[in-house]
Design a protein around this motif. Structure first.
Motif, short mmCIF file in Angstrom:
data_model
loop_
_atom_site.label_atom_id
_atom_site.label_comp_id
_atom_site.label_asym_id
_atom_site.label_seq_id
_atom_site.Cartn_x
_atom_site.Cartn_y
_atom_site.Cartn_z
N ASN A 616 8.57 29.98 39.90
CA ASN A 616 7.60 29.90 40.99
C ASN A 616 7.27 31.31 41.45
OD1 ASN A 616 9.52 30.67 43.27
ND2 ASN A 616 10.57 28.86 42.42
N PRO A 617 6.18 31.49 42.20
CA PRO A 617 5.77 32.84 42.61
C PRO A 617 6.82 33.57 43.43
CG PRO A 617 3.95 31.29 42.89
CD PRO A 617 5.15 30.48 42.55
N ASP A 618 7.57 32.86 44.30
CA ASP A 618 8.57 33.54 45.13
C ASP A 618 9.68 34.15 44.27
OD1 ASP A 618 7.19 32.92 47.41
OD2 ASP A 618 8.38 31.14 47.88
N ILE A 906 0.11 26.93 45.29
CA ILE A 906 -0.10 27.97 44.28
C ILE A 906 1.12 28.01 43.38
CG2 ILE A 906 -0.43 30.44 43.92
CD1 ILE A 906 -1.80 30.57 46.62
N THR A 907 0.91 27.88 42.10
CA THR A 907 2.04 27.84 41.16
C THR A 907 1.95 28.99 40.18
OG1 THR A 907 0.81 26.37 39.68
CG2 THR A 907 2.21 25.34 41.35
N LEU A 908 3.07 29.23 39.55
CA LEU A 908 3.16 30.29 38.54
C LEU A 908 2.78 29.69 37.19
CD1 LEU A 908 4.08 33.29 38.13
CD2 LEU A 908 6.30 32.38 37.47
N ALA A 909 1.68 30.19 36.63
CA ALA A 909 1.22 29.66 35.34
C ALA A 909 1.76 30.47 34.17
CB ALA A 909 -0.30 29.66 35.30
N GLY A 910 2.14 31.70 34.43
CA GLY A 910 2.63 32.56 33.35
C GLY A 910 2.89 33.95 33.87
N ASN A 924 0.78 20.49 30.35
CA ASN A 924 -0.01 19.45 29.68
C ASN A 924 -1.40 19.31 30.28
OD1 ASN A 924 2.09 18.74 27.93
ND2 ASN A 924 3.04 17.47 29.52
N VAL A 925 -1.73 20.15 31.26
CA VAL A 925 -3.04 20.07 31.91
C VAL A 925 -3.71 21.43 31.82
CG1 VAL A 925 -2.32 18.27 33.51
CG2 VAL A 925 -2.06 20.66 34.17
N SER A 926 -5.04 21.43 31.97
CA SER A 926 -5.78 22.69 31.97
C SER A 926 -5.56 23.40 33.30
CB SER A 926 -7.27 22.45 31.74
OG SER A 926 -7.81 21.72 32.83
N ARG A 927 -5.66 24.74 33.28
CA ARG A 927 -5.43 25.54 34.49
C ARG A 927 -6.45 26.67 34.55
NH1 ARG A 927 0.57 26.88 32.82
NH2 ARG A 927 -0.52 26.74 30.86
N LEU A 928 -6.98 26.90 35.74
CA LEU A 928 -7.84 28.06 36.00
C LEU A 928 -6.93 29.21 36.38
CD1 LEU A 928 -10.66 29.28 36.33
CD2 LEU A 928 -10.64 28.49 38.70
N LEU A 929 -6.87 30.23 35.53
CA LEU A 929 -5.86 31.29 35.67
C LEU A 929 -6.37 32.42 36.56
CD1 LEU A 929 -4.72 31.47 31.95
CD2 LEU A 929 -3.79 30.07 33.79
N ASP A 972 -3.51 23.73 41.39
CA ASP A 972 -3.79 22.45 40.74
C ASP A 972 -5.11 21.86 41.23
OD1 ASP A 972 -1.45 22.62 39.36
OD2 ASP A 972 -0.28 21.50 40.86
N MET A 973 -6.00 21.54 40.32
CA MET A 973 -7.25 20.86 40.64
C MET A 973 -7.87 20.32 39.36
SD MET A 973 -9.80 24.07 41.53
CE MET A 973 -8.85 24.46 42.98
N PRO A 974 -8.78 19.35 39.47
CA PRO A 974 -9.38 18.75 38.26
C PRO A 974 -10.14 19.78 37.43
CG PRO A 974 -9.79 17.39 40.19
CD PRO A 974 -9.19 18.65 40.69
N ALA A 975 -10.32 19.46 36.16
CA ALA A 975 -10.96 20.39 35.23
C ALA A 975 -12.39 20.72 35.65
CB ALA A 975 -10.93 19.80 33.82
#
Length: 998
Positions: A616-618, A906-910, A924-929, A972-975
């Motif tokens: 996670n970001p923290d 807000i999550t850590l995507a990478g 398993n879902v798309s993400r706007l980075l 997290d939000m829809p594509a």
């Protein structure tokens, strides 16, 4: 020096007191501590004078100037200052003065009272505000807030003045940058640092440029000063003042560490290394001399005590024995340090030792004479005994003799007495008063015999090792065996112990000679090790990657492990197995230096591992902070990533409002399910809407096309004419009538309509009569539906009207621009109420529209002229670039995305690696980075890296270079919402949408 730097100085002092290695030379640390103590005492003296003269307000203001005098004094009084002063005094370093505690106590008492709203400080503050002296007002309100933190008004005023002054200073810096005035930039920087929160300005381009100017100036000054410092150090060392040389060399080393040696002569590093080696030897020698002088002084003090006791109470064994042992121990310590005792001190110490020795020997002689007398008396009594009374008396005397011999541990005399009792005097054992002590004495003798046998066995083993020249025995094992054997011998009675001690001493003396031989070899080995590994340390480059340093120091531990016991400062079993002081110091310093590098390597590796494991970001921020606090290239990269790390609120504002924090905060308070528009219409709103509704050159305009008919033979048909009609022509039989105006040659605000007839009556053929596109557009706007019947309240949003005007391709761009100008005027008056912050493209369009409008304003009839004005091309281009606008639909989509952007976590995507490569976590879902990109050579900030589809482990490449070790975030939000937001950012940043690489 700020408080952070001062705390680093105190940490260095603590390390020196604890015997740990430091990068700064102790002479320089002592000098800097003295300087700080003198500075704080100077301020306290001035404060004390002000207080004595009744100037309490002035004293408080001086005390609160940054850094606050109380904070500095507390930091300098760190709890071990007395120990530090003695440390400096014993080594010949500069000794600091004590802090003025009296003035500090008075000042603390005044500050503890605080201030009430009627305090003169408030009056002075109000006067400063009235005279518009912001600088003075800021200083006063800062003092008031510190002394009265519960005053909310003071807190608000402090915040207001701080922000105002910071804005002014930053403006000065920008102006100085523009004028190329570096001196003014440098002069303004301390003011910004004093009044501003670093988070408010450290990300600004002008501040980063200012930091670069400051660093360059300091670097230039360092390059000029470093050669002179090196020459001074060499000159001082040649003249014999090595402490002055150490100060100059220490300052040179700190500058070289910070700014490098670029521009210096090629032999600079070699000269500096040579000086460092010599200074290490001088420090070791000075430390040795201090220890020797201390031991001599302690021995002399003991000797004076012996003289005084001998002259007053006399010397006895209880007093003499421990003192003699202590003097002998100190003499051995002085010898181990190769110290010399001054002649006068040596004579006095030897005299004291002689007095103690004579006292002990006299006591031993008296005890031997008494023992012989007791034994002789017992024998005489036995021979003379002829009756019971005499036998009882003799038994009692024998019991007394056993007790005394046991107390004196006289085994030979006790054994003789027991032998007589077992033989000639056996009759005496019939008395129980004698038989019991005799039995106990025999048991004691048996134990002594066992102890003697055990000691003899161990001594025999040592003697065999001695005969074999101690082959196969390590120094530590031999030392341990000697100590264990000496402990066994020490338990033996005096008459048994002496012979055993002599045998052990012979072994120890030969062992000492063997140790010295081994010591010589160890010294040679240590010097070779230092010669080989010291250059290795110099190859450690903290500006390079940690992997480089790890490879450089590989294997140092196994090399230094056997040398460290020989270089230890504390007493160990191998007391004689020591390297020479200078070599031992170099070994310890080199080992500590390698250990320090190893710690930094381990810290970096641990932090990198934590970055890779963060979920996670923290957690990622915590690991990144640890990495930034380490060394090597990775730490600098992590620091840059931390500097650019945005707060959570800024991430959300960036994603949905392109960094507009006010818009985000307003959105949190709004009902996101509704389309926003003002509840009430202002007088200006009604005027603007009325202007559009009643505009003669826009509404109900018709195009009338006609020509003259051919009549008589000589009459030819006329050309086709196109006029403007106010409303549609009305049919009147074969004729048409209505108000028309002839074409105008230039833009005009008013058209001159007159009643005209077209038809047979005037030989005119009407070709067509149709509504103009601009009037059709105005009808479609349905302006009347914006307000209710009273005109007091809005019923709908104005954004659909903006869409219709922008997309009316068949209408004159000049006419559309005239209408848009009025619609934009409505929106600008209340942007938040109309929800303009949900339409980034609308705000952009309004800004670009305003730029053109300021240059070429439009009137009502600008579009009516036959010949287009020269500026028409700019309005045409404006609308060409904005085809298919749909602000209203985009707003509804934007509000849906905003709702998710505000509520969802807000999550850590990478994460981004050290080389800038991005690694995404499985999903398993798309993400706007959302990444942190290097937007320019001097600025970094948030960036839409693209949309990653839900494929685990896929590599992703951003269109812009991302900051190494920075996080990759997402919400997290829809594509569909992701693609919508990406489109907005792509348009804003002129950035093409990016996706995963195959």
């Amino acid at each position: 020096m700020n408080l952070s730097t001062l705390n680093e100085l105190i940490d260095t002092i603590q390390s020196l007191l604890d015997g740990r290695a430091t990068s700064a030379p102790p002479e320089a640390v002592a000098q800097e501590y003295c300087k700080k103590c003198r500075e704080v005492n100077d301020r306290l003296s001035r404060i004390g004078l002000m207080l004595d003269e009744g100037g309490e307000i002035q004293a408080l203001q001086l005390a609160e100037q940054q850094p606050r005098v109380l904070d500095v004094a507390i930091a300098l009084s760190f709890g071990r200052e007395t120990e530090w002063l003695e440390y400096c005094r014993s080594r010949g370093y500069e000794v600091a003065p004590m802090i003025n505690a009296r003035t500090l106590d008075v000042l603390q008492g005044i500050q503890a009272k605080g201030v009430a709203p009627n305090h003169p400080l408030y009056r002075d503050y109000r006067a400063a505000v009235s005279s518009k002296s912001d600088g003075k007002a800021f200083e006063l309100i800062r003092v008031i807030h510190h002394l009265n933190p519960d005053d909310e008004n003071a807190a608000r005023e402090l915040k207001r003045l701080r922000r105002k002054l910071l804005t002014e200073v930053l403006s000065w810096i920008r102006e100085a940058h523009a004028a190329g005035d570096s001196e003014s930039v440098l002069a303004a920087m301390p003011k910004a640092e004093e009044c501003g929160d670093p988070e408010e300005y450290e990300h600004l381009p002008e501040w980063r440029e200012a930091l670069a100017i400051r660093h360059q100036q300091r670097s230039d000054e360092a390059q000029l000063r470093m050669p002179a410092l090196l020459e001074t150090a060499e000159e001082q060392l040649r003249s014999g003042d090595w402490r002055a040389a150490a100060l100059a060399h220490g300052e040179f080393a700190q500058l070289a560490k910070t700014f490098g040696t670029a521009g210096q002569a090629s032999d600079t590093n070699e000269r500096a290394k040579g000086l460092e080696g010599q200074l290490v030897n001088h420090r070791a020698e000075a430390s040795r001399i201090v220890k020797v002088d201390g031991l001599v002084a302690e021995s002399l003090q003991l000797s004076k005590g012996v003289e005084a006791r001998a002259a007053s109470l006399g010397l006895d064994t209880e007093f003499a024995t421990p003192l003699l042992v202590e003097l002998a121990l100190k003499a051995k310590q002085i010898s181990d340090l190769h110290g010399e005792v001054p002649e006068a001190s040596r004579v006095r110490i030897e005299a004291a030792r002689a007095m103690l020795t004579r006292s002990i020997e006299r006591a031993r002689s008296a005890r031997r004479r008494k023992k012989a007398a007791v034994i002789g008396m017992a024998a005489t009594l036995v021979l003379a005994a002829t009756g019971y009374g005499f036998a009882l008396d003799l038994a009692n005397r024998s019991t007394q003799a056993i007790s005394e011999l046991r107390a004196k541990q006289a085994t030979a005399g006790l054994r003789d007495l027991l032998d007589r009792l077992d033989g000639k005097e056996a009759i005496l054992l019939g008395f129980s008063s004698l038989s019991t002590p005799a039995a106990e004495a025999r048991q004691w003798l048996a134990k002594v015999a066992a102890d003697t046998l055990a000691a003899d066995h161990e001594i025999l083993l040592l003697e065999k090792a001695r005969e074999a020249a101690f082959a196969g025995s390590s120094s530590s094992e031999l030392q341990q065996k000697l100590e264990e054997t000496e402990a066994l011998v020490a338990k033996l009675p005096d008459d048994q112990r002496k012979v055993a001690e002599a045998r052990v001493m012979i072994v120890r003396n030969d062992a000492i000679r063997d140790w010295k031989r081994r010591q010589t070899k160890a010294d040679e080995s240590a010097l070779k090790t230092l010669e080989r590994w010291t250059p290795v340390l110099e190859k450690v480059d903290y500006a390079a990657s940690v992997e480089v340093a790890k490879d450089v120091i590989k294997g140092y531990g196994a090399v230094f492990a056997p040398l460290l016991p020989l270089a230890a400062q504390s007493d160990t079993r191998e007391a004689l197995l020591r390297l020479p002081p200078a070599t031992a110091t170099r070994v310890r310093d080199a080992s500590d230096a390698f250990e320090e590098v190893g710690k930094h390597v381990a810290k970096v590796e641990t932090a990198l591992a934590a970055l890779g494991q963060a979920s996670n970001p923290d957690d990622y921020h915590t690991a990144l902070t640890t990495l930034a606090g380490s060394r090597f290239k990775e730490a600098g990269l992590a620091k840059a990533a931390l500097d650019a790390w945005p707060r959570e609120e800024k991430v959300r504002a960036f994603l949905v409002f392109r960094n507009d924090l006010d818009a985000l905060r307003n959105a949190k308070e709004e009902d996101l399910s509704k389309v926003p528009f003002p509840e009430t219409a202002t007088k200006e709103d009604r005027r603007v809407i009325g202007e559009l509704t009643n505009c003669e050159t826009l509404n109900d305009l018709w195009e009338v096309t006609w020509k003259k008919r051919s009549g008589l033979a000589e009459t030819k048909p006329g050309p086709i004419e196109t006029w403007l009609g106010k409303g549609a022509l009305k049919a009147n039989g074969p004729n048409w009538t209505g108000k028309v105006a002839s074409p105008i040659s230039r833009p005009a605000a008013n058209l001159k309509f007159s009643e005209q007839t077209f038809g047979e009556i005037n030989n005119v053929a009407l070709i067509s009569n149709r509504l103009l596109a601009v009037s059709e557009m105005m009808e479609n706007l349905q302006l009347s539906s914006l307000l209710d019947d009273t005109g007091a309240e809005y019923r709908a949003s104005v954004l659909p009207l903006v869409d219709r005007v922008t997309n009316s391709k068949g209408v004159s761009p000049l006419a559309r621009a005239f209408v848009l100008a009025r619609l934009f005027r409505l929106i600008r008056a209340r942007e938040i109420a109309w929800g303009a912050h949900y339409c980034p493209e609308l705000l952009d369009d309004m800004e670009k529209f305003a730029v053109i409008e300021r240059k070429w304003p439009l009137g009502e009839g600008s579009w009516l002229a036959k010949d287009k004005p020269s500026y028409a091309q700019y309005w045409e281009q404006y609308f060409v670039e904005r085809e298919h606008r749909s602000f209203y639909d985009n707003m509804k989509r934007m509000k849906a995305a905003v709702n998710l952007g505000i509520k969802n976590s807000i999550t850590l995507a990478g994460r981004v690696g050290g080389t800038g490569d991005m690694k995404l976590d499985s999903s398993n879902v798309s993400r706007l980075l959302i990444g942190i990109a290097q937007l320019s050579s001097s600025e970094s900030g948030m960036y839409i890296a693209g949309i990653a589809e839900g494929t685990a482990g896929a590599k992703f490449v951003s269109s812009a270079a991302l900051v190494p070790y920075s996080p990759v975030l997402c919400i997290d939000m829809p594509a569909n919402d992701q693609r919508f937001l990406q489109t907005l950012h792509a348009s804003d940043l002129n950035q093409a949408p990016t996706t995963e690489t195959p």
